[in-house]
Design a protein around this motif. Structure first.
Motif, short mmCIF file in Angstrom:
data_model
loop_
_atom_site.label_atom_id
_atom_site.label_comp_id
_atom_site.label_asym_id
_atom_site.label_seq_id
_atom_site.Cartn_x
_atom_site.Cartn_y
_atom_site.Cartn_z
N ARG A 71 -1.61 6.69 -6.57
CA ARG A 71 -0.65 6.47 -5.49
C ARG A 71 -1.26 7.00 -4.19
O ARG A 71 -2.00 7.97 -4.22
CB ARG A 71 0.66 7.18 -5.77
N LEU A 72 -0.93 6.38 -3.08
CA LEU A 72 -1.46 6.83 -1.79
C LEU A 72 -1.18 8.31 -1.54
O LEU A 72 -2.03 9.03 -1.04
CB LEU A 72 -0.85 6.00 -0.65
N GLU A 73 0.00 8.75 -1.90
CA GLU A 73 0.38 10.13 -1.61
C GLU A 73 -0.47 11.15 -2.35
O GLU A 73 -0.50 12.33 -1.97
CB GLU A 73 1.86 10.35 -1.93
N ASP A 74 -1.20 10.74 -3.37
CA ASP A 74 -2.09 11.65 -4.11
C ASP A 74 -3.34 12.00 -3.31
O ASP A 74 -3.95 13.05 -3.53
CB ASP A 74 -2.56 11.01 -5.42
N MET A 123 -10.35 1.37 -1.62
CA MET A 123 -8.95 1.65 -1.28
C MET A 123 -8.12 0.37 -1.26
O MET A 123 -7.01 0.33 -1.80
CB MET A 123 -8.88 2.34 0.08
N ARG A 124 -8.65 -0.68 -0.67
CA ARG A 124 -7.91 -1.95 -0.62
C ARG A 124 -7.73 -2.53 -2.02
O ARG A 124 -6.69 -3.11 -2.33
CB ARG A 124 -8.62 -2.94 0.28
N SER A 125 -8.72 -2.37 -2.85
CA SER A 125 -8.61 -2.86 -4.22
C SER A 125 -7.50 -2.13 -4.97
O SER A 125 -6.75 -2.73 -5.74
CB SER A 125 -9.95 -2.67 -4.94
N ALA A 126 -7.38 -0.85 -4.73
CA ALA A 126 -6.37 -0.05 -5.44
C ALA A 126 -4.98 -0.17 -4.84
O ALA A 126 -3.99 -0.17 -5.58
CB ALA A 126 -6.80 1.42 -5.44
N PHE A 127 -4.88 -0.27 -3.50
CA PHE A 127 -3.58 -0.15 -2.85
C PHE A 127 -3.18 -1.35 -1.99
O PHE A 127 -2.12 -1.34 -1.38
CB PHE A 127 -3.54 1.12 -1.99
N GLU A 131 -7.23 -5.12 6.11
CA GLU A 131 -8.34 -4.22 6.42
C GLU A 131 -7.99 -3.21 7.51
O GLU A 131 -8.32 -2.03 7.41
CB GLU A 131 -9.57 -5.03 6.83
N THR A 132 -7.30 -3.66 8.54
CA THR A 132 -6.97 -2.77 9.65
C THR A 132 -6.03 -1.65 9.20
O THR A 132 -6.26 -0.47 9.49
CB THR A 132 -6.33 -3.57 10.81
N LEU A 133 -4.99 -1.99 8.48
CA LEU A 133 -4.05 -0.99 8.00
C LEU A 133 -4.73 -0.03 7.02
O LEU A 133 -4.57 1.19 7.12
CB LEU A 133 -2.85 -1.64 7.32
N ALA A 134 -5.50 -0.56 6.10
CA ALA A 134 -6.18 0.29 5.12
C ALA A 134 -7.13 1.26 5.81
O ALA A 134 -7.20 2.44 5.46
CB ALA A 134 -6.92 -0.56 4.10
N ARG A 135 -7.88 0.78 6.81
CA ARG A 135 -8.80 1.67 7.54
C ARG A 135 -8.01 2.75 8.28
O ARG A 135 -8.40 3.91 8.30
CB ARG A 135 -9.66 0.87 8.52
N ALA A 175 6.94 7.31 3.16
CA ALA A 175 6.65 6.06 3.86
C ALA A 175 6.26 4.94 2.90
O ALA A 175 6.48 3.76 3.21
CB ALA A 175 5.53 6.28 4.87
N ALA A 176 5.67 5.30 1.78
CA ALA A 176 5.24 4.30 0.79
C ALA A 176 5.71 4.73 -0.59
O ALA A 176 4.93 5.15 -1.44
CB ALA A 176 3.72 4.15 0.82
N PRO A 177 7.02 4.64 -0.86
CA PRO A 177 7.56 5.12 -2.13
C PRO A 177 6.99 4.41 -3.35
O PRO A 177 6.96 4.99 -4.44
CB PRO A 177 9.07 4.90 -2.01
N ASP A 178 6.48 3.19 -3.16
CA ASP A 178 5.87 2.48 -4.28
C ASP A 178 4.39 2.84 -4.43
O ASP A 178 3.72 2.35 -5.34
CB ASP A 178 6.03 0.97 -4.13
N GLY A 179 3.89 3.68 -3.51
CA GLY A 179 2.50 4.12 -3.59
C GLY A 179 1.50 3.10 -3.11
O GLY A 179 0.30 3.29 -3.26
N LYS A 180 1.96 2.02 -2.49
CA LYS A 180 1.08 0.93 -2.06
C LYS A 180 1.04 0.82 -0.54
O LYS A 180 1.93 1.28 0.17
CB LYS A 180 1.55 -0.41 -2.66
#
Length: 191
Positions: A71-74, A123-127, A131-135, A175-180
């Protein structure tokens, strides 16, 4: 030689690091070291690559062994456990030195950009996410943790720094309760 370079940069800072000291620490001649790497700047670029590769392997091993990292929060917590180590601090010293060392910048900045592209793809593969948001999210996490690593080294207040990492993790969780990544798109101000 890479491990010796990490140790010397961590102990003496980039400005206090020279090829003679690195060679002595590595147990090789300065000539042999320069024959292998060509220049001090090329060696530093290799340090950046080597540290990144090791960190990526460690992140994946942690994720597989514990599930932490799904999850992103990790990620602020995972990054905090890794980036403040001597290897992470050495890379930070090297990156900061590119500001005033043109030869170093010419070798290290393209390597750092390659490292970032590789991390971004993972990161994009996992979540997900564009590209802009992930960066943007990746930089928020990585550079927040790097900044706290500096604070930890020079103004050690472990409890407050740990609390800052927990807060960043918590904010990402809210902000991302689903972890994505897609959940963050609605609040991120990215083009």
């Amino acid at each position: 030689m890479v491990q010796a370079t990490i140790a010397v940069v961590h102990e003496h800072g980039y400005a206090g690091t020279n090829t003679q000291t690195i060679a002595r620490r590595a147990g090789v001649s300065r000539g042999a070291m320069l024959h292998h790497f060509g220049t001090r700047a090329a060696l530093m670029a290799e340090v950046v690559r080597h540290v990144f590769d090791g960190e990526m392997a460690e992140y994946e091993a942690t994720r597989l062994a514990t599930g932490l990292g799904n999850r992103l929060e990790d990620w602020p917590k995972i990054l905090w456990s890794v980036l403040g180590r001597p290897s992470g601090m050495a890379v930070l010293e090297i990156l900061q030195a590119t500001r005033s060392d043109a030869e170093l910048a010419q070798s290290v900045i393209p390597m750092q950009e390659e490292v970032e592209r590789s991390a971004l793809a993972v990161m994009r593969s996992a979540f997900g996410g564009d590209e802009t948001l992930a960066r943007t999210v990746m930089r928020l996490m990585v550079w927040s943790v790097r900044g706290l690593s500096i604070a930890e080294r020079y103004l050690p207040h472990r409890e407050e720094n740990d609390a800052a990492i927990a807060l960043l993790s918590g904010l990402l969780g809210l902000a991302a309760p689903d972890g994505k990544m897609a959940s963050l798109a609605r609040i991120a101000n990215t083009p």
